[in-house]
Design an enzyme around this catalytic site. Structure first.
Site, PDB file in Angstrom:
ATOM      1  N   ARG A  46      -5.106  20.389  -7.108  1.00 36.54           N
ATOM      2  CA  ARG A  46      -5.377  19.414  -7.506  1.00 36.54           C
ATOM      3  C   ARG A  46      -6.836  19.344  -6.293  1.00 36.54           C
ATOM      4  NH1 ARG A  46      -4.542  15.043  -5.319  1.00 36.54           N
ATOM      5  NH2 ARG A  46      -2.174  15.557  -5.107  1.00 36.54           N
TER       6      ARG A  46
ATOM      7  N   LYS B 128      -2.559  13.641 -12.927  1.00 37.23           N
ATOM      8  CA  LYS B 128      -2.822  12.549 -12.211  1.00 37.23           C
ATOM      9  C   LYS B 128      -3.387  11.704 -12.619  1.00 37.23           C
ATOM     10  CE  LYS B 128       0.624  13.960  -9.692  1.00 37.23           C
ATOM     11  NZ  LYS B 128       1.527  12.450  -9.258  1.00 37.23           N
TER      12      LYS B 128
ATOM     13  N   HIS C 175       4.692   6.292  -7.287  1.00 38.75           N
ATOM     14  CA  HIS C 175       5.141   7.173  -7.840  1.00 38.75           C
ATOM     15  C   HIS C 175       6.991   8.310  -7.470  1.00 38.75           C
ATOM     16  CE1 HIS C 175       3.852  11.619  -6.210  1.00 38.75           C
ATOM     17  NE2 HIS C 175       4.070  11.776  -7.420  1.00 38.75           N
TER      18      HIS C 175
ATOM     19  N   SER D  41       6.462  16.206  -1.085  1.00 37.65           N
ATOM     20  CA  SER D  41       6.839  17.102  -1.779  1.00 37.65           C
ATOM     21  C   SER D  41       7.473  17.662  -0.422  1.00 37.65           C
ATOM     22  CB  SER D  41       5.103  18.054  -1.238  1.00 37.65           C
ATOM     23  OG  SER D  41       5.423  19.358  -1.466  1.00 37.65           O
TER      24      SER D  41
ATOM     25  N   LYS E  94      13.310  15.284  -3.779  1.00 42.81           N
ATOM     26  CA  LYS E  94      13.339  14.744  -4.846  1.00 42.81           C
ATOM     27  C   LYS E  94      13.712  14.841  -5.891  1.00 42.81           C
ATOM     28  CE  LYS E  94       9.177  13.199  -6.126  1.00 42.81           C
ATOM     29  NZ  LYS E  94       8.486  13.544  -7.578  1.00 42.81           N
ATOM     30  N   THR E  95      13.313  15.682  -6.342  1.00 39.00           N
ATOM     31  CA  THR E  95      13.988  16.611  -8.015  1.00 39.00           C
ATOM     32  C   THR E  95      14.884  16.870  -7.855  1.00 39.00           C
ATOM     33  OG1 THR E  95      11.390  17.166  -8.690  1.00 39.00           O
ATOM     34  CG2 THR E  95      13.063  18.314  -9.751  1.00 39.00           C
TER      35      THR E  95
ATOM     36  N   ASP F 267       9.051  11.752 -12.262  1.00 39.43           N
ATOM     37  CA  ASP F 267       7.501  11.618 -11.227  1.00 39.43           C
ATOM     38  C   ASP F 267       7.030  10.609 -10.822  1.00 39.43           C
ATOM     39  OD1 ASP F 267       5.946  13.425  -8.958  1.00 39.43           O
ATOM     40  OD2 ASP F 267       4.172  13.104 -10.844  1.00 39.43           O
TER      41      ASP F 267
ATOM     42  N   ARG G  66       4.590  25.934 -10.960  1.00 35.88           N
ATOM     43  CA  ARG G  66       4.330  24.744 -11.648  1.00 35.88           C
ATOM     44  C   ARG G  66       4.374  25.337 -12.606  1.00 35.88           C
ATOM     45  NH1 ARG G  66       4.851  19.456  -8.635  1.00 35.88           N
ATOM     46  NH2 ARG G  66       3.085  19.971  -7.499  1.00 35.88           N
TER      47      ARG G  66
END
Length: 531
Positions: A55, A196, A215, A233, A237-238, A252, A317
């Site tokens: 981004r 986003k 988020h 990051s 979390k994932t 997410d 990604r």
């Protein structure tokens, strides 16, 4: 009635060949024919996003208009751009798109709760961007061509702004107009800008409907117990939310309404640097036909993805629909969460592996959004560096942070949710001296939290951070739970803990409108740890 930007877009689309709602297979074919990407050995479409592999937050703007003037928290994150600048650039983009032989468009929506969902139209210059939009936004069962969109995304990566003429910082621009209900993107091929931008729109709109946008990832157990996982990051979390014994609500972005929790998206946008089948089998197996790989190096002969190759970027990604995950919950909505997990990777090695939070502490740590960057991850970083991202998602919050924190506090109260801070970082010393907390320990602690086994556990209060630390947890050695006991030098621990506490307080000083009881829930730099 005055003509709108959407009317102008309709006129432009009427002058060119527009392919609406193409299936994934056709979009893959179109992408290959147009040399936009290549097919990987797994069947996923592999693309390269060029100069922008992430981004571009400094090129993101919100149009200053009557509807947004007094509602947006203007500043470095929510940069204003004047309406006439937006309109002039929008006209140029439409002229640019109108000269293309073919465009790609689709219907979709954001938000799996029908009472608050946002209908979307997405218009793309590239076929693969339209495939990305198909997989990341929620797909309607039967698209309605006549349906008016609540918001429209216009994405022209090949159009570059002229900063001297167009009033932008660079050739790249991501502009959101809440009056025209348009997201305008150009000068970058990084598809995550679409995802986003709509999340930012939902962060603006949902609080006005008494819905908390978050988020975070979310899953649900066999007994219907819902858990939320917040984390920046690198905090896990994932990995930690992808539990084969629980159904995945979403990866997410979520909303928390009076009806419960719902996924804002229809897919996942997973990091895949160093991805392996052994460590993350759900994500590994999801990268098949219909998925999009961004900036992943392929073997020249076999076209096998080399997930450990960071030639293009570390931010590689994979975008895929949520139904590529075998234990995904569809439709992606469930009841109210009983457990909330805040994840942090503390490289200073002083935060407990798990601790229970009061409501006030939950609001404090939600506003803080702490984790740490490691030495070597970015140029100039030679030792661990504290990083704070408000509400674990500061780049996507158009409204003042207190709006989101107060909503979280109210919902914790109403639904009696248990909140835990889980440190997936270091123990026994800082990064370089101590060691990373074992994943097996972290999984055991989270399982104990989800099953309610820690609610009755005796706790001790850390005098510096004020955190309530369980004295025991199934599957975890007692000494691991108390960070000071894992350090060889207690004085060194105190020094690091007080240094991190000071960083928390320095960061929190910017929240001028936060109630005193929440401010007092933070660390005490005058304290010393006695245990």
């Amino acid at each position: 009635m005055a003509k709108t930007c959407v009317d102008d877009l309709a006129t432009t689309l009427g002058k060119t060949n527009v392919s609406w709602d193409l299936p994934a297979a056709t979009l893959v074919e179109q992408s290959l024919q147009r040399n936009e990407g290549a097919l990987s050995e797994t069947g996923a479409l592999s693309v390269n996003t060029g100069a922008y592999t992430g981004r571009s937050p400094k090129d993101k703007y919100i149009v200053r208009e009557n509807v947004s003037e007094h509602k947006v928290d203007w500043g470095a994150v929510n940069q204003p751009v004047e309406r006439d600048v937006f309109l002039a650039l929008y006209d140029k983009v439409l002229k640019y798109l109108g000269e293309k032989d073919q465009l790609f468009a689709r219907h979709g929506y954001a938000g799996a709760d029908p009472s608050t969902s946002l209908t979307l139209h997405v218009v793309n210059e590239y076929a693969w961007h339209n495939l990305f939009a198909r997989q990341l936004f929620i797909r309607p069962d039967e698209p309605s061509p006549s349906e008016q969109a609540d918001f429209t995304v216009v994405y022209a990566p090949g159009f570059q702004a002229d900063p001297a003429v167009d009033g932008t910082r660079s050739e790249t621009f991501i502009m959101v107009s809440f009056e025209e209900k348009i997201v305008l993107i150009g000068g970058t091929e990084y598809a995550g800008e679409m995802k986003k931008s709509i999340f930012s729109v939902m962060n603006y709109l949902l609080p006005e409907q008494n819905v908390l946008p978050m988020h975070c990832s979310a899953n649900i157990g066999q007994e219907g117990d819902v858990a939320l996982f917040f984390g920046l990051s690198g905090t896990g979390k994932t990995t930690l939310s992808a539990d084969p014994k629980r159904e995945l609500i979403g990866d997410d972005e979520h909303g928390w309404s009076n009806n419960g929790v719902f996924n804002i998206e229809g897919g996942c946008y997973a990091k895949c640097v160093d991805l392996s089948k052994d460590k993350e089998p759900e994500i590994f197996n999801a990268i098949r036909f219909g998925a999009v790989l961004e900036n992943v190096v392929l073997d020249d002969e076999t076209r096998e993805p080399h997930y450990d190759d960071k030639t293009f970027t570390e931010n590689t990604r994979a975008a895929y629909p949520i139904d590529h995950i075998p234990n995904a919950l569809l439709p992606s909505r469930a009841g109210h969460p009983s457990t909330i997990i805040f994840l942090t990777a503390d490289a200073f090695g002083v935060l407990p592996p798990i601790s229970r939070l009061t409501k006030e502490q939950a609001m404090y740590h939600f506003l803080s959004g702490y984790t740490s960057k490691l030495a070597g991850t970015e140029r100039g970083i030679t030792e661990p560096e504290a990083t704070f991202s408000t509400c674990f998602g500061s780049p996507f919050l158009p409204k003042p942070p207190s709006v989101y924190a107060e909503m979280l506090g109210e919902k914790i109260d109403i639904h009696n949710a248990e909140v835990y801070l889980v440190n997936t970082g270091w123990s026994g010393g800082s990064y370089g001296e101590g060691s990373r907390i074992k994943l097996s320990y972290t999984r055991a602690m989270i399982q104990a939290a989800l099953q309610g086994e820690l609610q009755s556990s005796e706790t001790m209060t850390d005098p510096i951070f004020g955190l309530h630390i369980p004295l025991n947890c199934p599957g975890v050695p007692d000494e691991v739970l108390q960070p000071k006991r894992t350090w060889q030098d207690p004085d060194a621990y105190n020094e690091k803990a007080l240094a991190l506490a000071s960083k928390f307080n320095e960061n929190f000083a910017k929240f001028l409108d936060v109630a005193e009881n929440i401010r007092n829930a933070g660390p005490k730099t005058c304290a010393t740890s006695q245990f």
